[in-house]
Design a protein around this motif. Structure first.
Motif, PDB file in Angstrom:
ATOM      1  N   HIS A 149      -3.745  15.823  38.279  1.00 17.63           N
ATOM      2  CA  HIS A 149      -2.814  14.973  39.008  1.00 17.63           C
ATOM      3  C   HIS A 149      -3.318  14.575  40.388  1.00 17.63           C
ATOM      4  CE1 HIS A 149       0.542  12.684  40.120  1.00 17.63           C
ATOM      5  NE2 HIS A 149       0.281  13.147  41.307  1.00 17.63           N
ATOM      6  N   HIS A 172       4.129  17.896  35.862  1.00 16.93           N
ATOM      7  CA  HIS A 172       4.905  16.804  35.275  1.00 16.93           C
ATOM      8  C   HIS A 172       4.142  16.161  34.116  1.00 16.93           C
ATOM      9  CE1 HIS A 172       3.132  13.959  38.570  1.00 16.93           C
ATOM     10  NE2 HIS A 172       2.336  14.016  37.544  1.00 16.93           N
ATOM     11  N   HIS A 173       2.899  16.594  33.907  1.00 21.55           N
ATOM     12  CA  HIS A 173       2.169  16.151  32.719  1.00 21.55           C
ATOM     13  C   HIS A 173       2.458  17.054  31.535  1.00 21.55           C
ATOM     14  CE1 HIS A 173      -0.420  13.261  34.906  1.00 21.55           C
ATOM     15  NE2 HIS A 173      -0.171  14.067  35.908  1.00 21.55           N
TER      16      HIS A 173
HETATM   17 CU   LIG Z   1       0.504  13.194  37.577  1.00 16.86          CU
END
Ligand SMILES: [Cu+2]
Lengths: 561, 197
Positions: A269, A318-319
């Motif tokens: 991220h 959040h992945h």
């Molecule tokens: Cu991300």
């Protein structure tokens, strides 16, 4: 290169040497430690891989254009999406941004080179070697087992797909080692940029007077120090698993596949921000110059960037909403993900504020930046949608996600990059890029981009998962996929026109002069292209726009800052 | 565009941080995140091995080599201090002690691993404990090895009489790395031999 035209001091007598032979030129480039030459090498290297990665994307899209296509086999499809993703992130986006950072940062801070020129060359060659290793897998990936050629595990290479049992042969090892090697190069570059920015600034350039591009590259390099090495660590663990029989990601011996995801996305991220922050930097330099106003809210911009740098280190999972985390974890990562949108939004308002009331010149660099602003906003909005866990449970791993991150990477990063090319090409080569070809490039690419990636959201919403190599007719996906594929060809033609434009303009282009855009930062104070030593006399600055001060001695900036 | 240079000279002296120190601190940040990931993996997998041996059964606390490594931080600090004052004999002695203490630590690790492999039958592929233990301690040992190589080169140059107070800055930067390696050992020691047992 006449010295009179330079606002900051002249060049002492330019010696004329006999024209070097091609072998001398080649040798000079191979052994160079000059930040400008290395920057150009990074950029050219990335452009070559941009074409390679683009060809891979085109293969993927041809296969998906109609249901039940047989353009490539499922195995080749898997290899192509793996290579496309890995190439575009590690061997296009990162090198091209490092190239610009290398070229521009020393010039903008009035230095003669990076802090460690030889480390700089070493980092470049490591990165270059990494890319070669990845593509050598086309030849060497079969190894002794006769199975597998080129990595096919996806660019995030989830366990246990990468275990010896499921990835026979050496293709996955090429992927691992290639990223390890280029990762070491990246660390070298990051260390070098931080040291250059903190220790090499010309007299008078306090931290608060640095151009925003320098600030943002400093933040990017700082983030790299935190985020590249977790990937290195994860790759080392994978190597230990594959070569020494370790059990890090071996679920049968109590290991965990999910921990690979965590380690990968702790890198993955922030990596997005590592790529977008230098693009914010380009926009922050171009928008003021073409709005004829200083940047609006400089301190806020710096603060927002540093803020993004820190917050984006804590959003990685959040992945991973769909792997089933606890509700506390989900809530934490939803909140941090939504929070990172705030400083990003602040930046958009700052660019708008810069344009507000300005005298906007619609030159090509500015046009790309306007495209960037619009598309990056939309990409941010779909990002906030996907950042909410329940929404992501529905659409995670679908083409909606693919459309979202391509909106960031193509609509945001690539648009800003094209703007940077049009803006700094005159400085790097001394020639202007052709305007007419440039307009063709812009409008064709804009059209193709929206045709591809606007419509790509729809099959995602209709439930089409990513990474499938074909699909049934009658699901309502076919027409959208066809439109998406057609759009790719507009973009491909546009990129080829851009490459042609660069080659053509390099030889035949209009001579640019030292300061074609009437800009304000130090790189425009020296000749185009700059001499090897950049500045004959190290400049001294008193404000954020040293060239403005020189051009307008009656109304210098430093009276107000 | 012909413009006179009108900027007044910068009033006070312009000093910036040393680039060597900045670079080493940046490098240390990057190294810290590598070690953090390995430490997290070690803690995460603590007690998750499906078969023996366990840390409690086989690990012995390496008090002696730990004391050696930590005291080498003091000797390298003294060495740089002596070099700054051009006391070459004292510098060489302190630098040699640093090298020797680091080497003793590495030999200690070797003896410990030899015992674990031959007597206890614990290898990197035996179980999760073996995997995480050897990679974390091994990652640290490889950093000690890298440091020892650098220390050794300086030692050879010093014995050849080629190190003088002009090199104080370089050795100062190198000593930062060595302090970092020692500091990491404190963390590894705590995680592996205190919490992990
Ligand atoms: Cu991300």
């Amino acid at each position: 290169m006449s010295s009179e035209s330079l606002p900051i001091s002249g060049l002492a007598g330019l010696e004329t040497k006999p024209r070097p032979t091609w072998i001398e030129v080649l040798h000079e480039w191979l052994v160079t430690v000059d930040h400008k030459k290395l920057g150009i090498m990074y950029i050219v290297y990335a452009l070559v891989f941009l074409v390679v990665g683009g060809v891979e994307a085109t293969i993927l899209r041809i296969q998906l254009a109609i249901p039940h296509a047989h353009f490539v086999s499922p195995q080749v499809f898997n290899r192509m999406f793996t290579m496309h993703g890995t190439t575009m992130i590690f061997f296009v986006a990162m090198p091209v941004l490092f190239g610009f950072a290398n070229y521009l940062v020393p010039l903008m801070i009035g230095a003669r080179d990076m802090a460690f020129p030889r480390l700089n060359a070493f980092s470049f060659w490591l990165t270059a070697f990494g890319g070669l290793l990845l593509y050598f897998s086309f030849l060497g990936g079969d190894g002794l087992y006769g199975a597998g050629s080129t990595p096919d595990v996806g660019w995030w290479a989830y366990a246990p797909l990468t275990s010896v049992a499921f990835s026979r042969g050496h293709s996955t090892d090429y992927w691992t080692i290639s990223l390890l090697v280029s990762g070491f190069g990246t660390i070298g570059t990051a260390v070098n940029i931080v040291a250059t920015v903190l220790s090499m600034r010309c007299p008078g350039m306090t931290l608060g007077k640095m151009p925003l591009l320098v600030w943002l590259n400093l933040v990017m390099s700082g983030m790299l120090l935190f985020t590249i090495t977790p990937l290195t660590a994860a790759q080392l663990m994978l190597m230990i698993d594959r070569y020494m029989g370790g059990h890090f990601f071996d679920t049968q011996a109590g290991g965990s596949a999910a921990i690979w995801m965590h380690f990968f996305w702790i890198f993955g991220h922030p990596e997005v921000y590592v790529l977008i922050i230098p693009c914010f930097a380009f926009v922050s330099e171009i928008v003021p110059v073409f709005s004829r106003k200083p940047i609006f809210g400089y301190p806020i911009m710096v603060a927002a960037t540093v803020c993004i740098g820190f917050v984006s280190l804590s959003v990685w999972a959040h992945h991973m909403y769909t792997i089933g985390m606890t509700s506390y974890e989900n809530a934490f990562f939803v909140l941090t993900t939504l929070a990172v949108g705030v400083p990003t939004g602040i930046k958009i308002f700052n660019w708008l504020g810069t344009m507000w009331g300005g005298k906007i010149r619609y030159e090509l660099p500015m046009m790309w930046c306007l495209g960037f602003l619009f598309q990056f906003l939309i990409a941010g909005l779909t990002g906030i949608m996907l950042g909410a866990a329940p929404f992501d449970w529905q659409l995670g791993n679908s083409y909606f996600v693919v459309a979202h991150f391509h909106y960031v990477i193509v609509g945001g990063i690539l648009f800003a990059l094209f703007g940077a090319f049009y803006y700094w090409f005159p400085k790097i080569t001394g020639k202007m890029l052709d305007k007419k070809l440039g307009h063709w490039h812009f409008w064709l690419f804009l059209f193709g981009f929206h045709m591809t990636f606007d419509f790509m959201h729809i099959p995602g919403l209709l439930g089409m998962p990513r990474r499938i190599y074909t699909y049934e007719a009658g699901r309502g996906w076919a027409i959208w996929n066809l439109i998406v594929t057609i759009g790719v060809f507009f973009q491909a033609v546009a990129v080829l026109m851009f490459v042609f434009n660069m080659i053509h303009s390099y030889f035949r282009g209009r001579v640019a002069g030292n300061d074609p855009w009437d800009a304000w930062t130090l790189e425009w104070a020296t000749s185009s292209p700059p001499p090897e030593y950049n500045f004959a006399v190290i400049p001294e600055v008193k404000s954020r726009r040293p060239l403005w001060d020189l051009k307008h001695p009656e109304d210098p900036d430093w009276k107000y800052e | 565009m012909t413009l006179p240079q009108t900027m007044p000279a910068a009033p006070e002296a312009w000093t910036l941080p040393s680039k060597g120190r900045v670079a080493m601190f940046s490098f240390i940040v990057a190294e810290t995140s590598i070690f953090t990931i390995f430490v997290v993996a070690y803690l995460f997998y603590l007690g998750k091995s499906l078969s023996g041996p366990t840390p409690r059964q086989v690990l012995e606390v390496p008090i002696f080599s730990t004391i050696c490594l930590l005291s080498s931080s003091i000797t390298i600090h003294l060495a740089v201090h002596y070099l700054r004052q051009a006391k070459y004999a004292a510098f060489k002695l302190a630098w040699f002690l640093t090298f020797a203490l680091g080497a003793i630590f590495l030999i200690g690790t070797g003896i410990e691993w030899n015992k674990l492999i031959t007597v206890d039958g614990l290898t990197i592929s035996t179980n999760l404990f073996g995997t995480t233990y050897y990679s974390l301690v091994g990652l640290h040992a490889s950093h000690v090895t890298g440091g020892l190589i650098a220390l050794g080169i300086v030692l050879a140059l010093a014995l050849a009489g080629k190190v003088n107070e002009k090199h104080e800055h370089h050795l100062d930067v190198l000593s930062l790395y060595w302090h970092f390696v020692d500091a990491v050992w404190v963390v590894v020691f705590t995680v592996v031999y205190v919490i992990g047992r």
